[in-house]
Design a protein around this motif. Structure first.
Motif, PDB file in Angstrom:
ATOM      1  N   LEU A 180       0.823  -1.207   0.000  1.00 40.85           N
ATOM      2  CA  LEU A 180       0.000   0.000   0.000  1.00 40.85           C
ATOM      3  C   LEU A 180       0.858   1.258   0.000  1.00 40.85           C
ATOM      4  O   LEU A 180       0.644   2.183  -0.802  1.00 40.85           O
ATOM      5  CB  LEU A 180      -0.921  -0.008   1.227  1.00 40.85           C
ATOM      6  CG  LEU A 180      -1.800   1.228   1.422  1.00 40.85           C
ATOM      7  CD1 LEU A 180      -2.859   1.317   0.322  1.00 40.85           C
ATOM      8  CD2 LEU A 180      -2.472   1.200   2.797  1.00 40.85           C
ATOM      9  N   ASN A 181       1.865   1.285   0.859  1.00 39.89           N
ATOM     10  CA  ASN A 181       2.700   2.484   0.986  1.00 39.89           C
ATOM     11  C   ASN A 181       3.709   2.625  -0.139  1.00 39.89           C
ATOM     12  O   ASN A 181       4.314   3.691  -0.289  1.00 39.89           O
ATOM     13  CB  ASN A 181       3.412   2.478   2.336  1.00 39.89           C
ATOM     14  CG  ASN A 181       2.475   2.764   3.489  1.00 39.89           C
ATOM     15  OD1 ASN A 181       2.113   3.908   3.754  1.00 39.89           O
ATOM     16  ND2 ASN A 181       2.064   1.717   4.188  1.00 39.89           N
ATOM     17  N   PHE A 238       2.987   2.867  -3.112  1.00 37.55           N
ATOM     18  CA  PHE A 238       2.380   3.743  -4.116  1.00 37.55           C
ATOM     19  C   PHE A 238       2.109   5.147  -3.573  1.00 37.55           C
ATOM     20  O   PHE A 238       1.429   5.943  -4.220  1.00 37.55           O
ATOM     21  CB  PHE A 238       1.060   3.131  -4.618  1.00 37.55           C
ATOM     22  CG  PHE A 238       1.239   1.851  -5.369  1.00 37.55           C
ATOM     23  CD1 PHE A 238       1.489   1.867  -6.736  1.00 37.55           C
ATOM     24  CD2 PHE A 238       1.170   0.630  -4.716  1.00 37.55           C
ATOM     25  CE1 PHE A 238       1.657   0.680  -7.436  1.00 37.55           C
ATOM     26  CE2 PHE A 238       1.336  -0.560  -5.411  1.00 37.55           C
ATOM     27  CZ  PHE A 238       1.584  -0.535  -6.776  1.00 37.55           C
ATOM     28  N   LYS A 239       2.631   5.458  -2.385  1.00 38.76           N
ATOM     29  CA  LYS A 239       2.368   6.750  -1.768  1.00 38.76           C
ATOM     30  C   LYS A 239       3.645   7.582  -1.666  1.00 38.76           C
ATOM     31  O   LYS A 239       4.717   7.028  -1.405  1.00 38.76           O
ATOM     32  CB  LYS A 239       1.780   6.540  -0.357  1.00 38.76           C
ATOM     33  CG  LYS A 239       0.413   5.875  -0.354  1.00 38.76           C
ATOM     34  CD  LYS A 239       0.079   5.257   0.994  1.00 38.76           C
ATOM     35  CE  LYS A 239       0.033   6.270   2.109  1.00 38.76           C
ATOM     36  NZ  LYS A 239      -0.430   5.647   3.369  1.00 38.76           N
ATOM     37  N   GLU A 290       2.606  11.394   2.486  1.00 40.41           N
ATOM     38  CA  GLU A 290       1.420  10.620   2.865  1.00 40.41           C
ATOM     39  C   GLU A 290       1.783   9.465   3.797  1.00 40.41           C
ATOM     40  O   GLU A 290       1.018   9.122   4.697  1.00 40.41           O
ATOM     41  CB  GLU A 290       0.721  10.090   1.618  1.00 40.41           C
ATOM     42  CG  GLU A 290       0.097  11.175   0.738  1.00 40.41           C
ATOM     43  CD  GLU A 290      -0.738  10.598  -0.384  1.00 40.41           C
ATOM     44  OE1 GLU A 290      -1.284   9.479  -0.219  1.00 40.41           O
ATOM     45  OE2 GLU A 290      -0.854  11.236  -1.445  1.00 40.41           O
ATOM     46  N   TRP A 293      -5.353   5.078   2.413  1.00 39.19           N
ATOM     47  CA  TRP A 293      -5.191   4.811   0.996  1.00 39.19           C
ATOM     48  C   TRP A 293      -4.500   6.001   0.330  1.00 39.19           C
ATOM     49  O   TRP A 293      -4.677   7.135   0.749  1.00 39.19           O
ATOM     50  CB  TRP A 293      -6.550   4.564   0.342  1.00 39.19           C
ATOM     51  CG  TRP A 293      -7.041   3.161   0.559  1.00 39.19           C
ATOM     52  CD1 TRP A 293      -7.689   2.692   1.656  1.00 39.19           C
ATOM     53  CD2 TRP A 293      -6.888   2.050  -0.325  1.00 39.19           C
ATOM     54  NE1 TRP A 293      -7.962   1.359   1.533  1.00 39.19           N
ATOM     55  CE2 TRP A 293      -7.485   0.938   0.310  1.00 39.19           C
ATOM     56  CE3 TRP A 293      -6.304   1.890  -1.574  1.00 39.19           C
ATOM     57  CZ2 TRP A 293      -7.509  -0.323  -0.280  1.00 39.19           C
ATOM     58  CZ3 TRP A 293      -6.347   0.637  -2.166  1.00 39.19           C
ATOM     59  CH2 TRP A 293      -6.935  -0.457  -1.522  1.00 39.19           C
ATOM     60  N   PRO A 294      -3.692   5.759  -0.692  1.00 37.78           N
ATOM     61  CA  PRO A 294      -2.970   6.870  -1.342  1.00 37.78           C
ATOM     62  C   PRO A 294      -3.924   7.867  -1.993  1.00 37.78           C
ATOM     63  O   PRO A 294      -4.832   7.488  -2.726  1.00 37.78           O
ATOM     64  CB  PRO A 294      -2.100   6.159  -2.387  1.00 37.78           C
ATOM     65  CG  PRO A 294      -2.739   4.820  -2.598  1.00 37.78           C
ATOM     66  CD  PRO A 294      -3.376   4.451  -1.295  1.00 37.78           C
ATOM     67  N   LYS A 295      -3.711   9.144  -1.696  1.00 40.89           N
ATOM     68  CA  LYS A 295      -4.531  10.194  -2.301  1.00 40.89           C
ATOM     69  C   LYS A 295      -4.056  10.507  -3.723  1.00 40.89           C
ATOM     70  O   LYS A 295      -4.866  10.860  -4.590  1.00 40.89           O
ATOM     71  CB  LYS A 295      -4.466  11.460  -1.438  1.00 40.89           C
ATOM     72  CG  LYS A 295      -5.009  11.267  -0.030  1.00 40.89           C
ATOM     73  CD  LYS A 295      -4.852  12.545   0.798  1.00 40.89           C
ATOM     74  CE  LYS A 295      -5.364  12.334   2.223  1.00 40.89           C
ATOM     75  NZ  LYS A 295      -5.160  13.545   3.070  1.00 40.89           N
ATOM     76  N   PRO A 298      -1.762   8.360  -6.007  1.00 39.98           N
ATOM     77  CA  PRO A 298      -0.900   7.202  -6.279  1.00 39.98           C
ATOM     78  C   PRO A 298       0.206   7.540  -7.282  1.00 39.98           C
ATOM     79  O   PRO A 298      -0.019   8.279  -8.240  1.00 39.98           O
ATOM     80  CB  PRO A 298      -1.873   6.169  -6.868  1.00 39.98           C
ATOM     81  CG  PRO A 298      -3.227   6.587  -6.376  1.00 39.98           C
ATOM     82  CD  PRO A 298      -3.183   8.083  -6.296  1.00 39.98           C
ATOM     83  N   THR A 299       1.378   7.015  -7.019  1.00 36.67           N
ATOM     84  CA  THR A 299       2.518   7.321  -7.875  1.00 36.67           C
ATOM     85  C   THR A 299       3.387   6.080  -8.071  1.00 36.67           C
ATOM     86  O   THR A 299       3.451   5.207  -7.199  1.00 36.67           O
ATOM     87  CB  THR A 299       3.375   8.429  -7.250  1.00 36.67           C
ATOM     88  OG1 THR A 299       4.510   8.673  -8.090  1.00 36.67           O
ATOM     89  CG2 THR A 299       3.845   8.062  -5.863  1.00 36.67           C
ATOM     90  N   ASP A 339       9.506   5.852   1.325  1.00 34.99           N
ATOM     91  CA  ASP A 339       8.802   5.657   0.061  1.00 34.99           C
ATOM     92  C   ASP A 339       9.619   4.775  -0.882  1.00 34.99           C
ATOM     93  O   ASP A 339       9.094   3.856  -1.509  1.00 34.99           O
ATOM     94  CB  ASP A 339       8.499   7.005  -0.592  1.00 34.99           C
ATOM     95  CG  ASP A 339       9.715   7.927  -0.631  1.00 34.99           C
ATOM     96  OD1 ASP A 339      10.738   7.597  -0.001  1.00 34.99           O
ATOM     97  OD2 ASP A 339       9.637   8.985  -1.283  1.00 34.99           O
TER      98      ASP A 339
END
Length: 276
Positions: free
Chosen positions: A32-33, A35-36, A40, A48-50, A52-53, A241
């Protein structure tokens, strides 16, 4: 009796559920993290990622030199697995079918190897690697894995071969089978479940090993995934990240392998756990 059986089933299901949660929760937060962005992650690791990257993966890919470390790790894992199958399979077959004082002594010595932790002989082994000029060679790691995975593999193979009816081999010998043909064409297919169990267990060890590989492979171009990840964590301790993205990248190939080979893994584990 029915009430007791239902209660026992309920308890087992609850234990399975709890075990799944214990295993899956850390994996869930890691992916999950990944993609943040760092802001975040610092704010709330469970959210949840606001936005996503994939930038984390691109950064981890570059800093790990992922194509190179993936190649090194894959080569080591494949060669180690194949070698372990060949060496433990043929050695275990010979010990099981030629029981005498010599083979019993060798079998006992091999089994003693399961009782010795690698940390106890790590310094001596590192000295041996240096004397044999195997440092900074992938084959040095491969041969080392053959050595340290042989005792447990040999133990499983020997037990599996003893459960193969000797009459099948006698019939093959009458038909003209040589020793190699007898093992690879007759015996090996009958114990392939156990062999796949051995491969499944050892692949996890080969892929995730850090301690042995880090003192054999010291050059940057020879790094495996685990060594590269440790180096990345040392360089960027607070770059969570990038770190979680690197962890996700490292487990993805192994996850794909077990998804593709799921039936064989389960079948091998079942075949290796029952008699006959």
């Amino acid at each position: 009796m029915k009430t007791r059986d239902r209660l026992g089933t309920l308890v087992r299901e609850i234990l399975i559920l709890v075990s799944c949660v214990i295993v899956m929760v850390p994996l869930y937060f890691t992916v999950l993290n990944a993609f943040k962005p760092y802001s975040e992650i610092a704010a709330n690791i469970a959210a949840w990622p606001k936005a996503p990257t994939l930038a984390n993966f691109a950064n981890a890919w570059r800093r790990l030199n992922f194509p190179n470390v993936l190649k090194n790790t894959t080569v080591i894992t494949i060669l180690s697995g194949l070698g372990c199958v060949v060496i433990s399979g043929m050695t275990g077959y010979w010990i099981a079918r030629h029981s005498n004082r010599l083979t019993k002594t060798w079998n006992l010595l091999f089994l003693c190897g399961m009782c010795v932790p690698f940390q106890c002989i790590m310094i001596t082994f590192a000295k041996m690697i240096g004397l044999m000029k195997m440092g900074n060679h992938l084959m040095g790691v491969v041969i080392s894995f053959w050595v340290f995975s042989l005792p447990m593999s040999l133990f499983l193979v020997t037990g599996a071969v003893k459960n193969v009816p000797i009459g099948i081999e006698e019939a093959a010998i009458i038909d003209g089978c040589g020793n190699l043909q007898l093992f690879w064409r007759i015996v090996f297919p009958l114990i392939k479940g156990t062999m796949f169990t051995i491969v499944s267990l050892n692949v996890l060890t080969y892929w995730n090993d850090y301690l042995m590989t880090q003192f054999i492979l010291t050059k940057t171009e020879n790094r495996t995934i685990q060594i590269a990840m440790q180096s990345l964590f040392n360089e960027a301790f607070f770059s969570w990240d990038t770190a979680v993205a690197a962890v996700t990248l490292s487990i993805t190939p192994l996850f794909i392998f077990f998804v593709i080979a799921q039936k064989q893994v389960i079948g091998g584990a079942t075949a290796g756990s029952v008699k006959g």
